[in-house]
Write an enzyme that holds these catalytic residues in place. Structure first.
Site, mmCIF file in Angstrom:
data_model
loop_
_atom_site.group_PDB
_atom_site.id
_atom_site.type_symbol
_atom_site.label_atom_id
_atom_site.label_comp_id
_atom_site.label_asym_id
_atom_site.label_seq_id
_atom_site.Cartn_x
_atom_site.Cartn_y
_atom_site.Cartn_z
ATOM 1 N N CYS A 191 1.226 -1.380 -0.298
ATOM 2 C CA CYS A 191 -0.440 -0.191 -0.148
ATOM 3 C C CYS A 191 0.727 1.371 -0.026
ATOM 4 C CB CYS A 191 -0.795 0.394 1.072
ATOM 5 S SG CYS A 191 -0.195 -0.099 2.931
ATOM 6 N N ASN A 236 2.457 1.635 4.305
ATOM 7 C CA ASN A 236 2.042 0.070 4.801
ATOM 8 C C ASN A 236 2.302 0.746 6.581
ATOM 9 O OD1 ASN A 236 5.607 -2.438 5.418
ATOM 10 N ND2 ASN A 236 3.346 -2.456 4.596
ATOM 11 N N CYS A 281 -0.915 0.931 7.514
ATOM 12 C CA CYS A 281 -2.928 0.236 7.063
ATOM 13 C C CYS A 281 -3.158 -0.864 6.721
ATOM 14 C CB CYS A 281 -4.193 1.570 6.515
ATOM 15 S SG CYS A 281 -3.966 3.281 8.006
ATOM 16 N N ARG A 282 -3.495 -0.586 5.263
ATOM 17 C CA ARG A 282 -3.957 -1.754 4.287
ATOM 18 C C ARG A 282 -3.267 -2.843 3.843
ATOM 19 N NH1 ARG A 282 -5.208 2.356 -0.709
ATOM 20 N NH2 ARG A 282 -2.864 3.158 0.805
ATOM 21 N N SER A 283 -1.827 -2.910 3.953
ATOM 22 C CA SER A 283 -0.637 -4.316 3.407
ATOM 23 C C SER A 283 -0.592 -5.016 4.676
ATOM 24 C CB SER A 283 0.214 -3.543 3.406
ATOM 25 O OG SER A 283 1.756 -2.818 3.097
ATOM 26 N N ASP A 311 -7.400 3.027 0.924
ATOM 27 C CA ASP A 311 -7.324 3.969 2.660
ATOM 28 C C ASP A 311 -7.956 4.433 3.259
ATOM 29 O OD1 ASP A 311 -5.417 5.335 3.701
ATOM 30 O OD2 ASP A 311 -4.738 6.776 1.856
HETATM 31 P P1 4NP Z 1 -1.460 2.754 3.988
HETATM 32 O O1 4NP Z 1 -2.817 4.200 4.780
HETATM 33 O O2 4NP Z 1 -1.257 3.292 2.695
HETATM 34 O O3 4NP Z 1 -2.940 1.818 3.716
HETATM 35 O O4 4NP Z 1 -0.583 2.354 5.380
HETATM 36 C C1 4NP Z 1 -1.586 5.258 4.715
HETATM 37 C C2 4NP Z 1 -1.049 5.449 5.788
HETATM 38 C C3 4NP Z 1 -0.512 6.391 6.254
HETATM 39 C C4 4NP Z 1 -0.330 8.120 5.554
HETATM 40 C C5 4NP Z 1 -1.427 6.996 3.884
HETATM 41 C C6 4NP Z 1 -1.905 6.327 3.957
HETATM 42 N N1 4NP Z 1 0.373 8.698 5.424
HETATM 43 O O5 4NP Z 1 0.570 9.954 5.066
HETATM 44 O O6 4NP Z 1 1.056 9.391 6.014
#
Ligand code: 4NP
Length: 152
Positions: free
Chosen positions: A8, A11, A13-15, A123
Site C-alpha cells: 500500500c 505500510n 494500514c492496508r498492507s 485508504d
Molecule cells: P496505508 O494508509 O497506505 O494503507 O498504510 C496510509 C498510511 C499513511 C499515510 C497514507 C496512507 N500517510 O500519508 O502517512
C-alpha cells in the site's frame, strides 16, 4: 513455496492488514505460503501499524505485529506475487519494474475480491472505524479467489 508481498502507500494500514489476514487464513487452511508487506512511501519506516489498524485487526482475531518498511526493486527478486491495494500503489510499483518478469508479478488486490463492485482497497488513513472494518472485509473476501487463481 510461493512468496507474496502486499503493498500500500504507508505500510501501516492496508498492507499489514492483508499480511495478517492472509497469514491466519492460510495457516488455518494448511496452505503453505510466505506473506509480507511494504509501502511505496517511506513515511513510516520502522513504525508499528496505525493504532486503529492494530485495534480493528486484533478485535477480529488477527496478529498485528508488523513493522513498516518501504518497497524496493529487490522485492521483485524476493517475491513471486505482489498485490497492490489501489491503482496508485499499482502504478508506483510498475514504475520500479526493470523488466517484463517483474511486471508479470504485479497484480491489483481488488481484482481478486469477491464483493461486487469493489475496484480497490480504499485508504482508511483519513477515515473512520467503518473504513478500517471495510478494509478487513474486502481482504477477507480476496482469500478464496486468490487461492483459486494462484494456488490450484
Ligand atoms: P496505508 O494508509 O497506505 O494503507 O498504510 C496510509 C498510511 C499513511 C499515510 C497514507 C496512507 N500517510 O500519508 O502517512
Amino acid at each position: 513455496m510461493k512468496r507474496v508481498l502486499f503493498v500500500c502507500l504507508g505500510n501501516i494500514c492496508r498492507s499489514p492488514t492483508a499480511e495478517a489476514v492472509f497469514k491466519k487464513h492460510f495457516a488455518e487452511s494448511k496452505i503453505e505460503s510466505y506473506f509480507a508487506s511494504a509501502g511505496t512511501a517511506g513515511y513510516h519506516i520502522g513504525e508499528r501499524s496505525d493504532p486503529r489498524t492494530i485495534q480493528h485487526g486484533e478485535a477480529r482475531g488477527y496478529t498485528m505485529d508488523h513493522l513498516a518498511r518501504q518497497f524496493t526493486d529487490k522485492d521483485f527478486e524476493d517475491f513471486d506475487l505482489i498485490f497492490a491495494m489501489d491503482d496508485s500503489n499499482y502504478e508506483n510499483i510498475l514504475k520500479l519494474c526493470r523488466n517484463a518478469q517483474d511486471k508479470s508479478k504485479v497484480h491489483k488486490m481488488a481484482s481478486h475480491c469477491s464483493i461486487k463492485g469493489i475496484k480497490l482497497v480504499p485508504d482508511p488513513y483519513y477515515g473512520t472505524a467503518k473504513d478500517f472494518e471495510n478494509v478487513i472485509d474486502i481482504l477477507e473476501s480476496c482469500i478464496d479467489p486468490v487461492i483459486e487463481r494462484f494456488y490450484r
